[in-house]
Scaffold this active site. Structure first.
Site, PDB file in Angstrom:
ATOM      1  CE  LYS B  78       0.900  -1.230   2.417  1.00  0.00           C
ATOM      2  NZ  LYS B  78      -0.059  -0.431   3.193  1.00  0.00           N
ATOM      3  CB  SER B 153      -2.715  -3.095   4.286  1.00  0.00           C
ATOM      4  OG  SER B 153      -2.311  -1.750   4.086  1.00  0.00           O
ATOM      5  CB  SER B 177      -2.623   0.424   6.374  1.00  0.00           C
ATOM      6  OG  SER B 177      -3.774  -0.297   6.023  1.00  0.00           O
TER       7      SER B 177
END
Lengths: 94, 488
Positions: B78, B153, B177
């Site tokens: 990420k 997210s 997330s």
């Protein structure tokens, strides 16, 4: 109370965020609605409840105090402006 | 079709010399090229670098170093976890041209384990959001239905794993997330306990809630990834000093007698009927495996969202003060230092980030601190007490991961509060520092969308969490279903 005393300009100034006129209006109304929602916390009596200070209680974490390598000048590589291996900033004091 | 392998099977074949890491990595890179234009999970792919790492891995596979746990395995990270020399944009204009000057501890550990890093995964800007629509660059799309959100997210991470662009990914979880996108995309998403994994090199959002964790194709792989990234770190004083147990060798122990709690506050109005029915089916599966299921109560659940959004935004407003246009990132000039800061932040930050910083600034501002921030931290104590009481009766807690399956892109963006309320099942684990996992437990009928089952465990009880998740996975086949992405 939330929707009457939320001063978007004061908060934006504290947060150092420039807002356009349309942003001011949108955020003021959205944040008022969110603040209205969080008012529900007031339903709870928390008079004698301690506040959380850490998600999982830990005692002080120590490490040996020995020198190690650090970033040195690589820390400057992402600076928007640098001069003589220093961050360049606008004039702060007249 | 090597990209379809999970870590465990790829590793076996690498060690047996049936395949090479270069072949495996090339298969993922080809897959990225052919299907990622539809999903847009990646912000940045480092193909050449990855192939060089794969060549090195192939060399090590012939040597005495061949036992490194992720040797030659392609994974992706990420875009808020630092990898030296690579971009670290957090999907924000503020950091569009930023390159990491150092490795995060997690990146260091992945590299030391022999992993091949493929690139940077899309996310909601600074991890603020539940849909990946708040990326400043482009939204990621759900591989199961490209008109829908992959969640967020860590939406890029979940989409990449479920569409076989990489074998596993690393994400971060502040309020769900990792787990919510894993549920929306049908992969495994593990949020370790607060302190289990070092956050050194993770761009901070809300420091009392943030954790790094893996997104994988199987529970076995989640155990393997956690083993690699977990452990104390002198550079993160919130990391847990206790030794990390062996997660993999406990996975197959039987679960009969394990006590699983069903929080009655989680099975209420607002829960999609198809999601509820899939979770009820999972409950029956656990009963048949010898687990004892009982109803429990987490009475302060209805206050969790309000408490969370005050604490998370307050911490975010402090953490994101570092984006001042001076030391790194974007700078927009102004006539005074104050104007420079305000112009930089006004242009560099997206709407959701601004909204949250403003809310957090208000919650911490003079005269309101007691009414908002302090109150929220007291309610957080009540939520933690709910869990402590629950652990007297049960070993783990089972629930849906999300109240509904993946929603259409654009549907939730008009009303931020609606989006916040959808985090109801995941945020309590962060408030209480628990470990929690989402695993595939079914699909809705039409359209076919994944459903996630959440298990929550006591702090640092990942071994039991993974073992009980593994028992379910072994007795079901949901995790074998793949999205039908046409590759041109």
């Amino acid at each position: 109370m939330a929707d009457t005393d939320f001063d978007i300009d004061y908060i934006a100034r504290l947060a150092r965020i420039h807002l356009s006129e349309s942003e001011r209006q949108v955020y003021a109304s959205q944040l008022s609605k969110i603040l209205e929602y969080v008012e529900k916390l007031k339903e709870l009596d928390t008079e004698n409840i301690p506040s959380t200070t850490h998600p999982i209680p830990t005692i002080n974490v120590m490490r040996p105090d020995v020198p190690a390598t650090s970033l040195s000048t690589t820390a400057l590589e992402n600076a928007p402006e640098q001069v003589d291996q220093l961050f360049r900033t606008p004039k702060i004091v007249d | 079709m090597l990209h379809q392998l999970d870590i465990s099977s790829a590793r076996q074949r690498l060690l047996a010399r049936e395949i090479t890491s270069v072949e495996l990595v090339r298969s993922c890179l080809d897959r990225i090229e052919s299907v990622d234009p539809q999903c847009r999970a990646f912000l940045h792919v480092v193909a050449e670098q990855a192939l060089a790492q794969a060549q090195e891995a192939d060399r090590l596979l012939q040597s005495s170093d061949r036992n490194k746990p992720l040797l030659g395995i392609p994974v992706a990270v990420k875009d808020n976890v630092a990898v030296v020399g690579e971009p670290l944009t957090c999907a924000s204009k503020m950091l569009e041209r930023y390159r990491s000057p150092y490795d995060s501890t997690v990146a260091e550990k992945l590299k030391a384990a022999g992993a091949v890093l493929l690139g940077r995964l899309n996310m909601d800007e600074f991890a603020m959001g539940s849909s990946t629509e708040h990326s400043a660059f482009f939204p990621t799309r759900n591989p199961w239905a490209t008109d829908r959100s992959p969640g967020g997210s860590s939406g890029g991470a979940a989409a990449a794993v479920s569409s076989d662009l990489c074998l596993a990914a690393v994400g971060s979880d502040t309020g769900g997330s990792i787990r919510q996108p894993a549920a929306f995309c049908s992969c495994v998403g593990l949020k370790p306990s607060y302190g289990r994994v070092s956050r050194y090199g993770l761009v901070a959002f809300a420091s009392s809630l943030d954790q790094i964790g893996p997104l994988t194709k199987s529970i076995e792989d989640a155990a393997l990834m956690l083993q690699v990234i977990a452990g104390p770190d002198s550079r993160d004083s919130t990391s847990e000093p206790a030794l990390v147990p062996d997660y993999s060798n406990q996975l197959d122990r039987p679960i009969s007698g394990i006590r699983i709690g069903l929080p009655k506050e989680y099975f209420v109005k607002g829960l999609d009927p198809e999601v509820e029915s899939a979770v009820r089916q999972a409950i029956e599966t656990y009963k048949s495996l010898g687990a004892t299921l009982s109803e429990i109560s987490l009475p302060h659940t209805e206050y969790a969202v309000a408490s969370y959004y005050l604490i998370a935004t307050a911490e975010a407003s402090a953490n994101l003060a570092r984006f001042d246009g001076i030391r790194y990132g974007l700078r927009v000039p102004g006539d005074s230092p104050h104007e420079l800061h305000a112009n930089t932040r006004g242009q560099g930050l997206g709407p959701e980030v601004k909204r949250r910083i403003l809310l957090g600034t208000y919650a911490l501002s003079s005269g309101y601190y007691d009414a908002y921030y302090l109150k929220a931290q007291k309610v957080r104590t009540l939520i933690q007490q709910d869990f402590r009481k629950a652990w007297e009766q049960v070993d783990l807690i089972l629930s849906p991961t999300t109240p509904f399956p993946a929603f259409p892109i654009g549907k939730m963006t008009d009303d931020p509060l609606d989006m916040y309320l959808s985090d109801i099942y995941t945020i309590s684990a962060n408030l209480a520092g628990l470990c929690a996992i989402s695993l595939p437990c079914g699909f809705t009928r039409d359209p076919k969308l994944p459903i996630g089952l959440q298990l929550m465990g006591k702090p640092f009880d990942e071994a039991n969490l993974l073992r009980v998740a593994q028992a379910y996975e072994r007795n079901t086949s949901w995790h074998n279903d793949k999205p039908d992405l046409p590759s041109p």
